[in-house]
Design a protein around this motif. Structure first.
Motif, mmCIF file in Angstrom:
data_model
loop_
_atom_site.group_PDB
_atom_site.id
_atom_site.type_symbol
_atom_site.label_atom_id
_atom_site.label_comp_id
_atom_site.label_asym_id
_atom_site.label_seq_id
_atom_site.Cartn_x
_atom_site.Cartn_y
_atom_site.Cartn_z
ATOM 1 N N SER B 57 0.849 -0.853 0.136
ATOM 2 C CA SER B 57 0.112 0.095 0.144
ATOM 3 C C SER B 57 0.606 1.076 -0.476
ATOM 4 O O SER B 57 -0.140 2.221 0.315
ATOM 5 C CB SER B 57 -1.058 -0.080 1.207
ATOM 6 N N HIS B 58 2.037 0.588 -0.044
ATOM 7 C CA HIS B 58 2.803 2.371 -0.079
ATOM 8 C C HIS B 58 4.268 2.119 -0.635
ATOM 9 O O HIS B 58 4.567 0.600 -0.322
ATOM 10 C CB HIS B 58 3.513 3.266 1.586
ATOM 11 N N GLU B 59 4.840 2.652 -1.707
ATOM 12 C CA GLU B 59 6.245 2.462 -1.676
ATOM 13 C C GLU B 59 7.245 2.281 -0.845
ATOM 14 O O GLU B 59 7.224 3.091 0.179
ATOM 15 C CB GLU B 59 6.854 3.445 -2.810
ATOM 16 N N LYS B 60 8.496 1.302 -0.822
ATOM 17 C CA LYS B 60 9.081 0.916 0.016
ATOM 18 C C LYS B 60 10.310 2.485 -0.249
ATOM 19 O O LYS B 60 10.788 2.243 -0.943
ATOM 20 C CB LYS B 60 9.845 -0.257 -0.362
ATOM 21 N N PRO B 61 10.310 3.150 1.272
ATOM 22 C CA PRO B 61 10.927 4.790 1.465
ATOM 23 C C PRO B 61 12.963 3.834 0.696
ATOM 24 O O PRO B 61 13.456 3.553 1.792
ATOM 25 C CB PRO B 61 10.909 5.571 1.745
ATOM 26 N N GLU B 62 13.451 4.643 -0.360
ATOM 27 C CA GLU B 62 14.952 4.971 -0.085
ATOM 28 C C GLU B 62 15.776 5.508 1.553
ATOM 29 O O GLU B 62 15.170 6.788 1.585
ATOM 30 C CB GLU B 62 15.583 5.487 -1.360
ATOM 31 N N THR B 63 16.456 4.591 2.099
ATOM 32 C CA THR B 63 16.078 5.617 3.279
ATOM 33 C C THR B 63 17.536 4.573 4.338
ATOM 34 O O THR B 63 17.163 3.361 4.269
ATOM 35 C CB THR B 63 14.782 5.830 4.554
ATOM 36 N N ASP B 64 17.741 5.196 4.605
ATOM 37 C CA ASP B 64 18.629 4.714 5.969
ATOM 38 C C ASP B 64 17.994 4.347 7.104
ATOM 39 O O ASP B 64 19.454 2.856 7.574
ATOM 40 C CB ASP B 64 19.707 4.992 6.893
ATOM 41 N N ILE B 65 17.227 4.805 7.301
ATOM 42 C CA ILE B 65 16.257 4.226 8.633
ATOM 43 C C ILE B 65 16.332 2.194 8.220
ATOM 44 O O ILE B 65 15.526 1.551 7.783
ATOM 45 C CB ILE B 65 15.132 4.642 8.871
#
Lengths: 209, 209
Positions: B57-65
């Motif tokens: 339901s949401h794009e996987k974010p590009e993040t270091d978290i």
């Protein structure tokens, strides 16, 4: 003689998909509008046979239609009163709409009416914008593959000896507890009809549209 | 050593009153955003400490978290997984937001998490646009007179020996069954604090705002 018609109870919760409600109504349904539910008359397009309410959320209409005015201080909500009144008048099949959404306490109180009616052996369904809900108990339930998902929830404490057939996640003699609801978002196998059995207790079946 | 912070789980259900959520957050809360819950970041104004989801339901974010990617086919929903993961990591207090509304099966599955956490003696609350929900069991509950209404619901089968004090509709050693939920829309007496006791079983307490 008991009425053979179905009783439809219309509550005051928000309805977005009126088309589904209109398509679900039968010509000879007996319609009870509860208080705030009166706002749905134009979109549902059917006049009440009975009006019930304490009129804290909608003005009492000037009408010749039978109207039961309830006190504001009472144990039962308008919807609970309406269901009991229709049972007293002999109705033995129910459809409830406009009874879920927003305040969870009202929503769950109304869903509990499905358990109450089931205990009287009266078939009943709730229809909302997302799903159709009913209770599975002594009689096995069927789920058509037109549902996108279906969920089984323990809402009354006991749900043992559960079997699910013709579904993506089948189950044999399983148990679902109130604490661990793993029966969410199952799917009917394409071209099949799923069957749900409960040996002991009851389940809420939610067919997601 | 166990974390002393509270774990806040943010789900993907609609939130209208963000202000209430922001005011409820503590500076040192540990925030887990579940999949669709990521859309709430701008309005909640706090970055995730952990992201969990199957990203349907949401794009996987590009993040270091730190991000836990779940399979789409699983017994647990993203929210259930997130709660279990936080329990594994030692969190012993929970607040859940964005977990109720729209589909009833998801809503009730998430409310059942309060029972799960209660069974581990972990205090937990759900906050939504209309109410704050928690489980009453061994520990008596208090309800402030700032609530417009409060409701007590049997969601787990057994709720006996219920006493309600300092309320408009008091009760002594009563029982609420799954079939007959008469504990809806009670009121705290002005200037008092209501108390709720359950001798056997559990109740869902819904404080309506």
């Amino acid at each position: 003689m008991q009425p053979v018609q179905r009783c439809v109870i219309i509550g005051g919760a928000e309805i977005r998909r009126y088309q589904r409600i209109r398509e679900s109504l039968r010509k000879d349904d007996w319609l009870v509008y509860c208080d705030g539910g009166l706002k749905h008359i134009p979109e549902i397009g059917r006049e009440p046979n009975l009006i019930v309410g304490d009129f804290d959320s909608h003005e009492k209409p000037e009408t010749d239609i039978e109207t039961i005015v309830l006190p504001r201080e009472k144990d039962d909500t308008d919807t609970v009163y309406a269901v009991k009144e229709a049972v007293r008048r002999g109705y033995r099949e129910f459809l409830l709409v406009g009874v879920t959404g927003e305040r969870f306490d009202h929503t769950f109180g109304n869903i509990s009416l499905l358990l109450y009616l089931d205990s009287l052996d009266i078939p009943a369904r709730i229809l909302d914008d997302y799903s159709e809900m009913s209770v599975v108990s002594r009689v096995p339930a069927e789920v058509e593959d037109s549902c996108s998902y279906f969920s089984l929830l323990n809402i009354s404490g006991t749900a043992k000896g559960i079997s699910i057939r013709n579904a993506k996640y089948p189950l044999t003699d399983g148990e679902i507890t109130s604490e661990y609801q793993y029966g969410i978002s199952n799917e009917v196998l394409p071209g099949r009809t799923a069957q749900v059995y409960v040996r002991e207790g009851r389940l809420l079946l939610v067919k997601v549209i």
